[in-house]
Scaffold this motif. Structure first.
Motif, PDB file in Angstrom:
ATOM      1  N   GLY A  22       0.808  -1.218   0.000  1.00 23.82           N
ATOM      2  CA  GLY A  22       0.000   0.000   0.000  1.00 23.82           C
ATOM      3  C   GLY A  22       0.834   1.258   0.000  1.00 23.82           C
ATOM      4  O   GLY A  22       1.954   1.291  -0.528  1.00 23.82           O
ATOM      5  N   ALA A  23       0.300   2.319   0.612  1.00 19.80           N
ATOM      6  CA  ALA A  23       0.993   3.604   0.642  1.00 19.80           C
ATOM      7  C   ALA A  23       2.196   3.561   1.596  1.00 19.80           C
ATOM      8  O   ALA A  23       2.214   2.791   2.553  1.00 19.80           O
ATOM      9  CB  ALA A  23       0.033   4.695   1.075  1.00 19.80           C
ATOM     10  N   TYR A  24       3.191   4.425   1.316  1.00 18.49           N
ATOM     11  CA  TYR A  24       4.386   4.504   2.165  1.00 18.49           C
ATOM     12  C   TYR A  24       4.736   5.967   2.405  1.00 18.49           C
ATOM     13  O   TYR A  24       4.537   6.818   1.532  1.00 18.49           O
ATOM     14  CB  TYR A  24       5.587   3.819   1.496  1.00 18.49           C
ATOM     15  N   THR A  25       5.280   6.238   3.580  1.00 19.31           N
ATOM     16  CA  THR A  25       5.738   7.585   3.899  1.00 19.31           C
ATOM     17  C   THR A  25       7.254   7.568   4.029  1.00 19.31           C
ATOM     18  O   THR A  25       7.806   6.802   4.819  1.00 19.31           O
ATOM     19  CB  THR A  25       5.102   8.097   5.209  1.00 19.31           C
ATOM     20  N   PHE A  26       7.922   8.409   3.235  1.00 21.00           N
ATOM     21  CA  PHE A  26       9.381   8.481   3.225  1.00 21.00           C
ATOM     22  C   PHE A  26       9.846   9.770   3.894  1.00 21.00           C
ATOM     23  O   PHE A  26       9.230  10.830   3.727  1.00 21.00           O
ATOM     24  CB  PHE A  26       9.904   8.446   1.791  1.00 21.00           C
TER      25      PHE A  26
END
Length: 247
Positions: A22-26
């Motif tokens: 799914g979505a990822y935060t970097f």
């Protein structure tokens, strides 16, 4: 437009392997003005979205994308997409002089101008504050108003626990805001008068620059696909507005 170099251009590149989660935060080493993401593994796969681009100032969830719709090895087709929901979203964490920073909830159009904070400010009459984060914050963002106060220093007169009026820090004259741009929302006030004997007066929390890559950024990706992304901080950034005003 000035031809002088106003700042430092910074670049950052990273590689990662997608795990279909799914979505990822970097977390980035700086506040990026542009980010581009490329799916190396599925660059020409039909239905894939191998390239996504984001510029700071675009609405949350936006991404400019290229989608492969046909590829037989000799000819191909593509769609140019504007993703508005599951693209990129800024997820920066708050920081700065947190102990002495307060969020603004109202600014009066009056003489004197009165600023209201969303929580108890804890300030005293005669102290100096700086008003920030007001005015126009980007071409695609809602203007926050009270432009004339933004990034200025003022001496304050405390009205109560959440209100204080503004004075010129040199002359002591009340600030007349009756003709100012109406306040909309947002903004911060930071206390600049601090006591050297109080170490907490200089508490500072580092800002964490983070960007969430939504599910559309990985559109068509399979588990194990390799992605490259690059981030840039521009040395100069200007909002030129409506070009009709430049004629």
């Amino acid at each position: 437009m000035s031809d002088l170099f106003l700042g430092q251009t910074m670049t950052y590149r990273a590689t990662f392997e997608y795990d279909a989660g799914g979505a990822y935060t970097f977390t980035l080493p700086f506040q990026a003005d542009k980010v581009a993401v490329y799916n190396y593994t599925s660059w020409s796969d039909v239905g894939a979205e191998p390239c996504s681009v984001w510029f700071r100032g675009m609405p949350a969830g936006d991404a400019l994308q290229w989608q492969v719709i046909a590829d037989n090895g000799a000819t191909g087709g593509e769609n140019l997409l504007l993703e508005t929901t599951n693209g990129f979203t800024s997820a920066d964490t708050a920081g700065g002089a947190t102990s002495y920073r307060r969020a603004i909830s109202a600014v009066s159009l009056a003489d004197p101008c009165v600023v209201t904070t969303s929580t108890t400010h804890g300030y005293s009459t005669g102290q100096i504050v700086r008003i920030t984060d007001l005015g126009n914050v980007g071409p695609n963002a809602t203007a926050r108003g009270a432009d004339e106060l933004n990034n200025n220093r003022y001496k304050i007169v405390v009205v109560d626990t959440t209100n204080f009026s503004l004075q010129d820090p040199v002359s002591g004259e009340d600030v007349d805001s009756t003709a100012f741009t109406a306040y909309v929302s947002g903004g911060s006030v930071v206390l600049e008068t601090r006591e050297l004997s109080n170490p907490a007066a200089y508490d500072y929390a580092a800002v964490s620059y983070r960007l969430t890559f939504g599910t559309s950024i990985f559109g068509g990706a399979a588990d194990g696909d390799v992605f490259y992304f690059e981030a840039m901080k521009f040395g100069q950034l200007e909002d030129l507005g409506d070009l009709a005003n430049l004629r």
